[in-house]
Scaffold this motif. Structure first.
Motif, PDB file in Angstrom:
ATOM      1  N   TRP A 324      59.361 -44.043   5.820  1.00  0.00           N
ATOM      2  CA  TRP A 324      59.383 -45.237   6.667  1.00  0.00           C
ATOM      3  C   TRP A 324      57.990 -45.529   7.217  1.00  0.00           C
ATOM      4  O   TRP A 324      57.190 -44.639   7.436  1.00  0.00           O
ATOM      5  N   ARG A 325      57.741 -46.792   7.393  1.00  0.00           N
ATOM      6  CA  ARG A 325      56.481 -47.256   7.965  1.00  0.00           C
ATOM      7  C   ARG A 325      56.778 -48.390   8.939  1.00  0.00           C
ATOM      8  O   ARG A 325      57.822 -49.050   8.851  1.00  0.00           O
ATOM      9  N   THR A 326      55.855 -48.609   9.841  1.00  0.00           N
ATOM     10  CA  THR A 326      55.986 -49.714  10.779  1.00  0.00           C
ATOM     11  C   THR A 326      54.688 -50.503  10.853  1.00  0.00           C
ATOM     12  O   THR A 326      53.614 -49.996  10.532  1.00  0.00           O
ATOM     13  N   GLU A 334      58.039 -54.152  12.997  1.00  0.00           N
ATOM     14  CA  GLU A 334      58.674 -54.310  11.700  1.00  0.00           C
ATOM     15  C   GLU A 334      58.733 -52.962  10.987  1.00  0.00           C
ATOM     16  O   GLU A 334      57.716 -52.279  10.847  1.00  0.00           O
ATOM     17  N   PHE A 335      59.915 -52.582  10.545  1.00  0.00           N
ATOM     18  CA  PHE A 335      60.153 -51.331   9.826  1.00  0.00           C
ATOM     19  C   PHE A 335      60.347 -51.618   8.351  1.00  0.00           C
ATOM     20  O   PHE A 335      61.057 -52.540   7.973  1.00  0.00           O
ATOM     21  N   GLN A 347      74.885 -43.984   6.153  1.00  0.00           N
ATOM     22  CA  GLN A 347      73.552 -43.408   6.354  1.00  0.00           C
ATOM     23  C   GLN A 347      72.528 -44.495   6.672  1.00  0.00           C
ATOM     24  O   GLN A 347      71.651 -44.307   7.519  1.00  0.00           O
ATOM     25  N   ARG A 348      72.636 -45.627   6.002  1.00  0.00           N
ATOM     26  CA  ARG A 348      71.723 -46.748   6.297  1.00  0.00           C
ATOM     27  C   ARG A 348      71.912 -47.227   7.728  1.00  0.00           C
ATOM     28  O   ARG A 348      70.937 -47.502   8.441  1.00  0.00           O
ATOM     29  N   THR A 349      73.154 -47.318   8.156  1.00  0.00           N
ATOM     30  CA  THR A 349      73.425 -47.763   9.524  1.00  0.00           C
ATOM     31  C   THR A 349      72.831 -46.788  10.533  1.00  0.00           C
ATOM     32  O   THR A 349      72.221 -47.204  11.536  1.00  0.00           O
ATOM     33  N   GLU A 350      72.991 -45.502  10.282  1.00  0.00           N
ATOM     34  CA  GLU A 350      72.417 -44.494  11.175  1.00  0.00           C
ATOM     35  C   GLU A 350      70.897 -44.576  11.186  1.00  0.00           C
ATOM     36  O   GLU A 350      70.263 -44.431  12.243  1.00  0.00           O
ATOM     37  N   ARG A 368      62.729 -55.476  13.397  1.00  0.00           N
ATOM     38  CA  ARG A 368      63.105 -56.123  12.142  1.00  0.00           C
ATOM     39  C   ARG A 368      63.015 -55.047  11.047  1.00  0.00           C
ATOM     40  O   ARG A 368      61.973 -54.399  10.889  1.00  0.00           O
ATOM     41  N   ILE A 369      64.079 -54.848  10.278  1.00  0.00           N
ATOM     42  CA  ILE A 369      64.145 -53.741   9.317  1.00  0.00           C
ATOM     43  C   ILE A 369      64.296 -54.275   7.905  1.00  0.00           C
ATOM     44  O   ILE A 369      65.141 -55.125   7.632  1.00  0.00           O
ATOM     45  N   THR A 370      63.469 -53.749   7.008  1.00  0.00           N
ATOM     46  CA  THR A 370      63.538 -54.094   5.595  1.00  0.00           C
ATOM     47  C   THR A 370      63.734 -52.830   4.794  1.00  0.00           C
ATOM     48  O   THR A 370      63.038 -51.831   5.014  1.00  0.00           O
ATOM     49  N   TRP A 371      64.670 -52.858   3.859  1.00  0.00           N
ATOM     50  CA  TRP A 371      64.931 -51.718   2.959  1.00  0.00           C
ATOM     51  C   TRP A 371      64.304 -51.973   1.597  1.00  0.00           C
ATOM     52  O   TRP A 371      64.374 -53.090   1.062  1.00  0.00           O
TER      53      TRP A 371
END
Length: 372
Positions: A324-326, A334-335, A347-350, A368-371
């Motif tokens: 992970w990065r921000t 932003e993640f 697992q994604r929700t956690e 704000r989260i991006t996968w």
């Protein structure tokens, strides 16, 4: 001899590092037995606590129970204040060969210095003690110390366009001089410890051995070479002079490693490692020197442990399952979360909940989260 696989080792380490969040007070976290590395600009120590404490981040900057100093390998670590003074003699090299290894010096540097390596370190410590009698920035302290030490202790720095004391020499000498680091400062600021102790006359071998034993407890089963990598010395020094008693041999993936025997039952039957956590760069769990145990894939190792700009690690189901990065975008954080293999929806929700905890610890609103 007990034989275990890497999944079992990781489950043991996750529990040993407090990642099940079964401790509520930062001072009781076992990772402080060894120290928690800090990179101030990236809040790494605070985020290591976010991953371990149910109540969120502790205010390390204002908590007198912890002291920040250049300790293991000259890297900045938070330690319990009540233990910091006792750690200082354990940081003194045992001999000249040990000092050379810790300072990252080759024979040419020792020759240029004109004295044995251990004497170089103690001489630099005395100069620092004489100069830093109040809070001083690293640059100011370096300038004044460089005036007081032999020329061979210094080098030309292209980045600073100046000649100053060797960086690693200064870092290793600073705690020996009874100095700490001021938390949250940039540039780094040195300050005298309260009731500053004298420069240790000799190494505390028993104390240094306890450091090795603590490494084996938190990062075990491990080898003398692994422990030496954390301390910053040679395998020979650890194996011949700092090797603890009361260890048990364990077979891990075909190699012999060691763990304090008192913790063998915990390794044999560790808790299920089903937690999801976002570990910051330089998190205590990531400080293990047997990186192939943590991350078997070499390409993934190169991504996680870079020379500059390490990402954080996404821990899921007992594995490093992603990075992970921000980056900050105005008032928002932003993640970017990267999976190494598909995670479950739960697992994604956690992981997203953990990202919100990280953002809150850094005083940002919902991120704000991006996968990817």
């Amino acid at each position: 001899m007990l034989e275990v696989d890497r999944r079992q080792v990781l489950a043991y380490r996750i529990a040993a590092h407090g990642l099940h969040r079964d401790v509520r007070d930062a001072g009781e976290l076992a990772v402080f037995d060894l120290g928690v590395q800090d990179v101030t600009k990236r809040d790494t120590a605070v985020l290591a606590l976010v991953a371990r404490l149910p109540a969120g981040a502790e205010a390390l900057l204002d908590d007198a129970r912890f002291t920040l100093g250049w300790t293991h390998r000259g890297a900045p670590h938070y330690h319990r204040s009540e233990e910091f003074r006792a750690l200082i003699p354990a940081l003194v090299p045992l001999d000249d060969a040990d000092a050379e290894a810790r300072m990252l010096w080759q024979r040419k540097e020792v020759t240029a210095a004109g004295m044995p390596a251990k004497d170089v370190l103690l001489t630099a410590a005395k100069a620092l003690r004489d100069v830093v009698d109040r809070p001083m920035t690293k640059g100011s302290a370096s300038t004044e110390v460089t005036k007081r030490i032999p020329e061979g202790f210094s080098r030309w720095c292209r980045g600073c366009q100046a000649t100053h004391i060797h960086e690693q020499l200064m870092r290793l000498a600073t705690p020996l001089a009874g100095l700490r680091l001021e938390p949250g400062t940039s540039p780094a600021t040195l300050a005298p410890l309260a009731k500053r102790p004298r420069i240790p006359a000799k190494a505390d071998v028993a104390g240094a051995t306890r450091v090795v034993e603590t490494y084996l407890r938190l990062h075990g089963p491990a080898t003398a070479g692994d422990a030496a990598g954390f301390v910053g010395t040679t395998r020979k020094t650890v194996a011949e002079r700092l090797w603890p008693s009361g260890l048990a041999e364990v077979r891990v993936a075909g190699r012999t490693a060691y763990l304090p025997a008192a913790h063998l039952a915990e390794l044999e039957s560790p808790p299920e490692p089903g937690v999801v956590r976002l570990l910051p760069p330089w998190d205590p769990l990531l400080q293990a020197r047997d990186r192939a145990t943590l991350v078997p894939d070499k390409a993934h190792q190169k991504e996680l442990w870079k020379i500059l700009g390490n990402p954080g690690a996404l821990l899921a189901d007992g594995e490093i399952a992603g990075f992970w990065r921000t980056k900050s975008a105005g008032k928002r954080l932003e993640f970017t979360l990267t999976e190494l293999w598909p995670l479950t929806k739960a697992q994604r929700t956690e992981a997203e909940t953990e990202a919100e905890r990280v953002a809150a610890a850094r005083a940002y609103p919902t991120p704000r989260i991006t996968w990817t």
